[in-house]
Scaffold this active site. Structure first.
Site, short mmCIF file in Angstrom:
data_model
loop_
_atom_site.label_atom_id
_atom_site.label_comp_id
_atom_site.label_asym_id
_atom_site.label_seq_id
_atom_site.Cartn_x
_atom_site.Cartn_y
_atom_site.Cartn_z
N GLU A 1 3.87 -4.37 12.04
CA GLU A 1 3.29 -3.19 12.12
C GLU A 1 2.07 -3.56 11.51
O GLU A 1 1.99 -4.03 10.37
CB GLU A 1 3.86 -1.99 11.16
CG GLU A 1 2.75 -1.10 11.15
CD GLU A 1 2.00 -0.40 10.41
OE1 GLU A 1 0.72 -1.02 10.67
OE2 GLU A 1 2.95 0.01 9.68
N LYS B 1 12.51 -7.65 1.57
CA LYS B 1 11.13 -8.92 0.93
C LYS B 1 9.65 -7.56 0.41
O LYS B 1 8.85 -8.18 0.96
CB LYS B 1 10.71 -10.01 1.94
CG LYS B 1 10.13 -10.78 -0.22
CD LYS B 1 9.56 -11.55 0.48
CE LYS B 1 7.98 -10.89 1.14
NZ LYS B 1 7.24 -10.33 0.26
N GLU C 1 7.71 2.58 14.61
CA GLU C 1 8.93 2.76 13.26
C GLU C 1 8.90 4.39 13.19
O GLU C 1 7.51 5.12 13.76
CB GLU C 1 7.99 2.34 11.96
CG GLU C 1 7.82 0.64 12.75
CD GLU C 1 7.84 0.00 10.73
OE1 GLU C 1 6.63 0.30 10.17
OE2 GLU C 1 8.60 -0.59 10.10
N ASN D 1 0.61 -2.01 0.20
CA ASN D 1 -0.23 -0.18 -0.26
C ASN D 1 1.40 1.32 0.08
O ASN D 1 0.12 2.67 -0.73
CB ASN D 1 -0.90 -0.18 1.42
CG ASN D 1 -0.20 -0.37 2.56
OD1 ASN D 1 0.86 -0.59 2.90
ND2 ASN D 1 -0.77 0.38 3.36
N CYS E 1 -3.41 1.37 6.94
CA CYS E 1 -3.84 -0.01 8.48
C CYS E 1 -3.95 1.61 9.31
O CYS E 1 -5.07 1.12 10.55
CB CYS E 1 -2.87 -0.34 8.94
SG CYS E 1 -1.32 0.58 8.78
C1 SIN Z 1 0.40 1.75 6.44
O1 SIN Z 1 -1.53 2.13 6.48
O2 SIN Z 1 0.64 0.61 6.65
C2 SIN Z 1 1.22 2.73 6.93
C3 SIN Z 1 -0.01 4.24 6.46
C4 SIN Z 1 1.68 5.16 6.67
O3 SIN Z 1 2.56 5.26 7.20
O4 SIN Z 1 0.93 6.10 7.33
#
Ligand code: SIN
Length: 487
Positions: free
Chosen positions: A256, A180, A464, A157, A290
Site C-alpha cells: 500500500e 515491524k 487490505e 501515520n 496516502c
Molecule cells: C494511509 O494513509 O496509509 C491509510 C489511511 C486510511 O486507512 O484511511
C-alpha cells in the site's frame, strides 16, 4: 493544556512494555512531535534478535494454523472488546507518539478495532469451491490455507489502524506475524500486541520488532526463507525495494504505497458538500494520509465560491498540541516535513500561485505547519507533482470534464480519487475513468473496514480490509478427487 491529560498520557506511556521479546540490546529514542521531548527508548533490535522473533512466530503459527476458525474468531472478538475498553490508553499513546489531536486518536482506535471485529467475523466464512472436471472422472475442490509466517511493516501515520488492518486478517486465517512498526511510532503497536495476548492470542504468535534499522531487518527476514508473505504500507520508493527482495525470494506481497489523489469538483456539485468533503479529504490526520486530497481540481463555474468557502473552513482549523482542548490540527511528524512544506509553498508562490491561507511554520518546539490553501497552482510547480502529506491544499481550475480526467490521471500514482457532482451519471462516468483503486463520490473519505483498500499503478499491489484483505493471507489449494462411475 489540561494537566489531567498530560498526567494520564504520561501514565499511558509508562504502561507500555517496551521489550516484550526480552531480546533487546541497544535502544533508540521516540519523541513527541508536539514537544520534541523523548517519550520512550524501546529496544533497537538487531538482525539476530529479529530472526529469533521470526523463529518464535513461525513455530507459534504452525500450532495456530491448526486451531478452529471459531476459536480464532472468539479470540479476535475478545481482542476487539479489550481494544475498545482500553481506548483511553491507546488514544493517549497515539497522540503522544504521532501527534494527532486526541479526538482523532479516539477515531483511529475505533477504526483500528473495527478491523479486528471485521476479521473476527470473516474468520468464520472461509471460502472454497467445487467444480466438475469438464472431461469427467474427477471433482475439483478448492480450499484456502493460511499462507504461513508474515512480515508486516507498518507506517507512522496510523500506527494502530495500519497494524490491526494487517495483524487481524493474519491471525484470523491462522498465520503468525513479525510486525515491524515505524521507528517514529512503535509504542502503539506494542500496546496492541499486548492486548492481543490478553485476549488469548498465543504469546509468541505476534512478535513486535522495534528498530531503527528497518531496511537491514526487513531484508534479512525476507531472505530467511520462513517469511511467506510481506505486507507493507509506506512510500513507493521503499515498496519497490521490498518488492525486489520479495521477487528474489518469491514471497507473496501486498503493497500500500504512495498516493496523489485528485479531488474533482464539478460546476453541478453541491457546494457545501464539496467544501466539507474537501476539508475532510485534506485535513484528516493533518493531511498525513496516502488518500489525502493532493490535487484539488475545480471547474471554472464553481471555482470562486468553492475557494472562498474552502479557505474559510480550512481557516477554522486550530493548530496545536493534540492533547490541548479545541485543537483540530496537530503537529506534523518531524522537522524535515516542516521544511519540505515551507519549500513547496515558496516554490508555488514564486511560480504564480495565490496564497489564500496560512503558509507558515510557527516557532517550535514541536513540528507545526499552518492549514494552507494555494489557489491557481501552476502545473509546473513542485507541489503539483509531489505527495504533499501535510495540511496544504493545492487548487487548480479546469474547464471541461475531459480536461479534469486527463489531469487527474496524469500521475504514476493511482490510490484514491474524489468526485463531487450532483449528476449521478457524471459522477459514475468520471469515477469509472479515474485510474485509481478507490473513488469517494460526494464525500471526502474512502476508508472503511468493509471496503478493499488499495491502489493501482505505482500506488501498490493487493488490497487490505474487507474479504479481499483476508485472501491476501491465504494460499489456494485444490484437491483433485477421482470419481468412480463418472464419465
Ligand atoms: C494511509 O494513509 O496509509 C491509510 C489511511 C486510511 O486507512 O484511511
Amino acid at each position: 493544556m489540561q494537566q489531567h491529560l498530560i498526567d494520564s498520557s504520561e501514565a499511558a506511556l509508562a504502561s507500555v512494555a517496551l521489550d516484550p521479546l526480552g531480546l533487546g540490546t541497544g535502544t533508540f529514542e521516540v519523541r513527541d512531535p508536539a514537544t520534541e521531548r523523548v517519550i520512550a527508548t524501546p529496544p533497537d533490535h538487531s538482525v539476530e534478535t529479529a530472526l529469533i522473533a521470526l523463529a518464535r512466530a513461525d513455530e507459534a503459527g504452525k500450532a495456530w494454523a491448526r486451531t478452529t476458525a471459531r476459536h480464532r474468531s472468539d479470540v479476535l472478538h475478545r481482542a476487539y472488546g479489550l481494544l475498545v475498553e482500553q481506548r483511553d490508553r491507546l488514544a493517549l499513546v497515539i497522540t503522544r507518539e504521532m501527534g494527532k489531536p486526541l479526538a482523532e486518536a479516539y477515531g483511529e482506535v475505533q477504526y483500528a478495532a473495527d478491523y479486528v471485529r471485521w476479521y473476527a467475523e470473516e474468520a468464520l466464512r472461509p471460502s472454497g469451491n467445487y467444480r466438475e472436471n469438464p472431461a469427467g472422472g474427477s471433482t475439483i475442490l478448492t480450499t484456502r490455507a493460511p499462507i504461513g509466517t508474515t512480515l508486516l511493516i507498518t507506517p507512522w501515520n496510523f500506527p494502530m489502524a495500519m497494524a490491526t488492518r494487517k495483524i487481524a486478517p493474519a491471525i484470523a486465517v491462522g498465520c503468525g506475524a513479525v510486525v515491524k512498526p515505524a521507528a517514529l511510532t512503535p509504542l502503539t503497536t506494542l500496546v496492541v500486541a499486548e492486548i492481543f495476548v490478553q485476549a488469548g492470542v498465543p504469546e509468541d504468535l505476534v512478535q513486535v520488532v522495534t528498530t531503527k534499522n528497518s531496511a537491514g531487518l526487513s531484508s534479512a527476514l525476507m531472505a530467511d526463507g520462513r517469511v511467506r508473505k510481506v505486507s507493507f504500507t509506506g512510500s513507493t520508493g521503499i515498496g519497490s525495494v521490498l518488492l525486489g527482495q520479495a521477487a528474489e525470494h518469491v514471497i507473496k506481497s501486498s503493497m500500500e504505497l504512495g498516493g496523489n489523489a485528485p479531488l474533482i469538483v464539478f460546476d453541478d456539485a453541491d457546494l457545501d458538500r464539496a467544501v466539507e468533503g474537501a476539508v475532510v479529504a485534506k485535513l484528516r490526520n493533518g493531511g498525513q494520509s496516502c488518500v489525502a486530497a493532493n490535487r484539488i481540481l475545480v471547474q471554472d463555474g464553481i471555482a470562486d465560491a468553492f475557494v472562498e468557502g474552502f479557505a474559510e473552513r480550512m481557516g477554522e482549523a486550530v493548530l496545536g498540541n493534540g492533547l490541548a482542548e479545541g485543537v483540530t490540527l496537530g503537529p506534523v511528524i518531524d522537522d524535515r516535513a516542516v521544511r519540505g512544506f515551507a519549500g513547496l509553498v515558496e516554490d508555488a508562490v514564486a511560480r504564480g500561485a495565490d496564497l489564500r491561507l496560512g503558509g507558515a511554520a510557527p516557532e517550535g518546539p514541536g513540528h507545526f505547519f499552518e492549514a494552507t490553501v494555494l489557489d491557481n497552482v501552476p502545473a509546473g510547480s513542485e507541489i503539483a507533482n509531489t505527495e504533499i502529506f501535510g495540511p496544504i491544499a493545492a487548487i487548480t481550475r479546469f474547464g471541461t470534464e475531459d480536461e479534469a480526467i486527463e489531469r487527474a490521471n496524469s500521475t504514476p500514482f493511482g490510490l484514491a480519487g474524489y468526485v463531487f457532482s450532483e449528476s449521478i451519471d457524471r459522477a459514475f462516468e468520471v469515477a469509472d475513468r479515474l485510474d485509481t483503486g478507490m473513488v469517494g463520490i460526494n464525500q471526502g473519505i474512502v476508508s472503511n473496514v468493509a471496503a478493499p483498500f488499495g491502489g493501482v499503478k505505482a500506488s501498490g499491489l493487493g488490497r487490505e480490509g474487507s474479504g479481499e484483505g483476508l485472501e491476501e493471507y491465504q494460499e489456494i489449494r485444490f484437491y483433485n478427487l477421482a470419481r468412480r462411475g463418472r464419465p
